[in-house]
Design a protein around this motif. Sequence first.
Motif, PDB file in Angstrom:
ATOM      1  N   VAL A  38     -61.721 -78.579 -80.508  1.00 19.67           N
ATOM      2  CA  VAL A  38     -61.439 -77.168 -80.785  1.00 19.67           C
ATOM      3  C   VAL A  38     -59.939 -76.932 -80.874  1.00 19.67           C
ATOM      4  O   VAL A  38     -59.463 -76.195 -81.752  1.00 19.67           O
ATOM      5  N   ARG A  39     -59.179 -77.559 -79.990  1.00 22.21           N
ATOM      6  CA  ARG A  39     -57.716 -77.412 -80.052  1.00 22.21           C
ATOM      7  C   ARG A  39     -57.168 -77.956 -81.373  1.00 22.21           C
ATOM      8  O   ARG A  39     -56.256 -77.377 -81.972  1.00 22.21           O
ATOM      9  N   GLY A  40     -57.726 -79.069 -81.829  1.00 22.79           N
ATOM     10  CA  GLY A  40     -57.288 -79.620 -83.106  1.00 22.79           C
ATOM     11  C   GLY A  40     -57.584 -78.683 -84.263  1.00 22.79           C
ATOM     12  O   GLY A  40     -56.756 -78.508 -85.171  1.00 22.79           O
ATOM     13  N   ILE A  41     -58.766 -78.064 -84.244  1.00 25.75           N
ATOM     14  CA  ILE A  41     -59.126 -77.096 -85.285  1.00 25.75           C
ATOM     15  C   ILE A  41     -58.192 -75.895 -85.231  1.00 25.75           C
ATOM     16  O   ILE A  41     -57.710 -75.411 -86.264  1.00 25.75           O
ATOM     17  N   PHE A  42     -57.921 -75.419 -84.022  1.00 29.53           N
ATOM     18  CA  PHE A  42     -57.027 -74.272 -83.877  1.00 29.53           C
ATOM     19  C   PHE A  42     -55.679 -74.551 -84.531  1.00 29.53           C
ATOM     20  O   PHE A  42     -55.150 -73.728 -85.290  1.00 29.53           O
ATOM     21  N   HIS A  43     -55.099 -75.698 -84.246  1.00 28.60           N
ATOM     22  CA  HIS A  43     -53.768 -76.008 -84.773  1.00 28.60           C
ATOM     23  C   HIS A  43     -53.789 -76.257 -86.282  1.00 28.60           C
ATOM     24  O   HIS A  43     -52.738 -76.200 -86.930  1.00 28.60           O
ATOM     25  N   ALA A  44     -54.964 -76.504 -86.849  1.00 24.49           N
ATOM     26  CA  ALA A  44     -55.074 -76.694 -88.299  1.00 24.49           C
ATOM     27  C   ALA A  44     -55.273 -75.376 -89.045  1.00 24.49           C
ATOM     28  O   ALA A  44     -55.192 -75.343 -90.277  1.00 24.49           O
ATOM     29  N   LEU A  45     -55.542 -74.292 -88.308  1.00 23.12           N
ATOM     30  CA  LEU A  45     -55.735 -72.997 -88.961  1.00 23.12           C
ATOM     31  C   LEU A  45     -54.418 -72.493 -89.538  1.00 23.12           C
ATOM     32  O   LEU A  45     -53.372 -72.594 -88.895  1.00 23.12           O
ATOM     33  N   PRO A  46     -54.445 -71.902 -90.727  1.00 22.28           N
ATOM     34  CA  PRO A  46     -53.221 -71.394 -91.343  1.00 22.28           C
ATOM     35  C   PRO A  46     -52.886 -69.983 -90.866  1.00 22.28           C
ATOM     36  O   PRO A  46     -53.711 -69.297 -90.258  1.00 22.28           O
ATOM     37  N   GLY A  47     -51.671 -69.554 -91.166  1.00 24.03           N
ATOM     38  CA  GLY A  47     -51.267 -68.177 -90.918  1.00 24.03           C
ATOM     39  C   GLY A  47     -50.958 -67.872 -89.468  1.00 24.03           C
ATOM     40  O   GLY A  47     -50.937 -68.749 -88.604  1.00 24.03           O
ATOM     41  N   ARG A  48     -50.720 -66.579 -89.215  1.00 29.33           N
ATOM     42  CA  ARG A  48     -50.539 -66.092 -87.845  1.00 29.33           C
ATOM     43  C   ARG A  48     -51.918 -65.745 -87.305  1.00 29.33           C
ATOM     44  O   ARG A  48     -52.629 -64.923 -87.875  1.00 29.33           O
ATOM     45  N   ARG A  49     -52.276 -66.337 -86.190  1.00 28.51           N
ATOM     46  CA  ARG A  49     -53.656 -66.315 -85.710  1.00 28.51           C
ATOM     47  C   ARG A  49     -53.827 -65.326 -84.564  1.00 28.51           C
ATOM     48  O   ARG A  49     -53.125 -65.393 -83.562  1.00 28.51           O
ATOM     49  N   HIS A  50     -54.796 -64.424 -84.735  1.00 27.64           N
ATOM     50  CA  HIS A  50     -55.056 -63.385 -83.741  1.00 27.64           C
ATOM     51  C   HIS A  50     -56.512 -63.485 -83.291  1.00 27.64           C
ATOM     52  O   HIS A  50     -57.414 -63.573 -84.124  1.00 27.64           O
ATOM     53  N   LEU A  51     -56.729 -63.434 -81.987  1.00 23.67           N
ATOM     54  CA  LEU A  51     -58.088 -63.489 -81.444  1.00 23.67           C
ATOM     55  C   LEU A  51     -58.457 -62.153 -80.815  1.00 23.67           C
ATOM     56  O   LEU A  51     -57.735 -61.630 -79.961  1.00 23.67           O
ATOM     57  N   ILE A  52     -59.574 -61.589 -81.260  1.00 22.86           N
ATOM     58  CA  ILE A  52     -60.223 -60.484 -80.559  1.00 22.86           C
ATOM     59  C   ILE A  52     -61.321 -61.130 -79.724  1.00 22.86           C
ATOM     60  O   ILE A  52     -62.263 -61.705 -80.271  1.00 22.86           O
ATOM     61  N   ARG A  53     -61.190 -61.055 -78.430  1.00 20.97           N
ATOM     62  CA  ARG A  53     -62.025 -61.870 -77.553  1.00 20.97           C
ATOM     63  C   ARG A  53     -63.503 -61.500 -77.650  1.00 20.97           C
ATOM     64  O   ARG A  53     -63.881 -60.328 -77.613  1.00 20.97           O
ATOM     65  N   GLY A  54     -64.342 -62.532 -77.778  1.00 17.17           N
ATOM     66  CA  GLY A  54     -65.783 -62.348 -77.804  1.00 17.17           C
ATOM     67  C   GLY A  54     -66.417 -62.808 -76.509  1.00 17.17           C
ATOM     68  O   GLY A  54     -65.746 -63.351 -75.620  1.00 17.17           O
ATOM     69  N   ASN A  55     -67.714 -62.634 -76.395  1.00 20.04           N
ATOM     70  CA  ASN A  55     -68.395 -62.966 -75.142  1.00 20.04           C
ATOM     71  C   ASN A  55     -68.432 -64.464 -74.864  1.00 20.04           C
ATOM     72  O   ASN A  55     -68.642 -64.886 -73.723  1.00 20.04           O
ATOM     73  N   HIS A  56     -68.209 -65.305 -75.885  1.00 20.76           N
ATOM     74  CA  HIS A  56     -68.214 -66.750 -75.676  1.00 20.76           C
ATOM     75  C   HIS A  56     -66.811 -67.343 -75.543  1.00 20.76           C
ATOM     76  O   HIS A  56     -66.678 -68.559 -75.383  1.00 20.76           O
ATOM     77  N   ASP A  57     -65.781 -66.517 -75.640  1.00 22.40           N
ATOM     78  CA  ASP A  57     -64.411 -67.035 -75.591  1.00 22.40           C
ATOM     79  C   ASP A  57     -63.948 -67.164 -74.144  1.00 22.40           C
ATOM     80  O   ASP A  57     -63.508 -66.189 -73.521  1.00 22.40           O
ATOM     81  N   GLU A  58     -64.045 -68.374 -73.611  1.00 19.46           N
ATOM     82  CA  GLU A  58     -63.651 -68.627 -72.231  1.00 19.46           C
ATOM     83  C   GLU A  58     -62.126 -68.592 -72.106  1.00 19.46           C
ATOM     84  O   GLU A  58     -61.396 -68.565 -73.101  1.00 19.46           O
ATOM     85  N   ASP A  59     -61.653 -68.610 -70.873  1.00 19.40           N
ATOM     86  CA  ASP A  59     -60.216 -68.485 -70.630  1.00 19.40           C
ATOM     87  C   ASP A  59     -59.414 -69.566 -71.344  1.00 19.40           C
ATOM     88  O   ASP A  59     -58.323 -69.310 -71.862  1.00 19.40           O
ATOM     89  N   TRP A  60     -59.943 -70.797 -71.385  1.00 19.35           N
ATOM     90  CA  TRP A  60     -59.176 -71.870 -72.012  1.00 19.35           C
ATOM     91  C   TRP A  60     -58.995 -71.629 -73.511  1.00 19.35           C
ATOM     92  O   TRP A  60     -57.985 -72.047 -74.093  1.00 19.35           O
ATOM     93  N   VAL A  61     -59.961 -70.928 -74.146  1.00 24.63           N
ATOM     94  CA  VAL A  61     -59.817 -70.572 -75.559  1.00 24.63           C
ATOM     95  C   VAL A  61     -58.719 -69.521 -75.718  1.00 24.63           C
ATOM     96  O   VAL A  61     -57.860 -69.616 -76.602  1.00 24.63           O
ATOM     97  N   CYS A  62     -58.736 -68.531 -74.847  1.00 27.69           N
ATOM     98  CA  CYS A  62     -57.727 -67.470 -74.920  1.00 27.69           C
ATOM     99  C   CYS A  62     -56.331 -67.988 -74.589  1.00 27.69           C
ATOM    100  O   CYS A  62     -55.329 -67.380 -74.988  1.00 27.69           O
ATOM    101  N   ASP A  63     -56.253 -69.102 -73.869  1.00 26.88           N
ATOM    102  CA  ASP A  63     -54.956 -69.674 -73.499  1.00 26.88           C
ATOM    103  C   ASP A  63     -54.337 -70.521 -74.607  1.00 26.88           C
ATOM    104  O   ASP A  63     -53.196 -70.986 -74.466  1.00 26.88           O
ATOM    105  N   LEU A  64     -55.060 -70.741 -75.698  1.00 23.38           N
ATOM    106  CA  LEU A  64     -54.465 -71.426 -76.841  1.00 23.38           C
ATOM    107  C   LEU A  64     -53.305 -70.572 -77.373  1.00 23.38           C
ATOM    108  O   LEU A  64     -53.282 -69.350 -77.160  1.00 23.38           O
TER     109      LEU A  64
END
Length: 272
Positions: free
Chosen positions: A66-92
């Motif tokens: 997942v971290r590898g996919i995150f870093h491959a995403l283009p642009g400025r990346r914004h997360l609106i937190r969902g019910n499955h987004d654990e703390d480690w996802v939000c800490d990216l």
Amino acid sequence: MHWFTADPHYCHDRIIGLAGRPFPDVAAMNAHLLAECRARVGPDDELWILGDFTAGRSTDAQRREVRGIFHALPGRRHLIRGNHDEDWVCDLPWDSVNETADIVVDKRRLFLCHYPMITWPGARHQGLQLFGHVHQNWRGSRNSVNVGVDVWDFRPVTLPQIEARAARLPVNAHWDQVEPGRAWPTELCAGRGAILDPALVFGHAAVRNGRIVVAATNETIVTIGEAMRKWLPEGRRVCPECIGGYLSIGEVALPVGFTFDEMRNRAVPRKK
């Protein structure tokens, strides 16, 4: 440019069956979702992911992928937190992480939340609410639109695409109860398909007798030729933003003795 999406569920193998996704396995799903983002979102664009970036078991291997996919995403990346987004996802290293966001894109107010809502800040003034969470189960209503990958061919979308779909969705059955007396527009601009705001109806133009006129006063803005009339039907409304663009087309002309006032978006008598 702003792009919107939701519920990619990267590395979540069970979502293929739960949401009926047409992928043979999670690796194919991950590759397709990422490729669709990279094909559209530019390095200077804003990419809004409205929740559930990933889900399922949080093994070390999954987190690395997942971290590898995150870093491959283009642009400025914004997360609106969902019910499955654990703390480690939000800490990216997102450019922003929020439960909701209240933004303006191309003069339209947008309220972003992982969950569909009945009303929200700006709803009384034609603000759109964008959401995810429900996957393929509901596309939304006239002013609250699902931007999840399961209803957008697994790709991010832009505001004009969202507006065009919103105009064809039904009005929420509870709208009159939560916002009584606040009718939602049902008419689209004949030029670019944008939703016409009833609060600005005086400024809208209409096609009448070979002319584009101010709808409320019948004041001529431009005249149109035969070719132009084929795709600007009689009686249709046109938003002010389109008028200036029409002047670059040979089939559109100003009335004799008039010039175009860009500030007012109107034809005005030429000064002597």
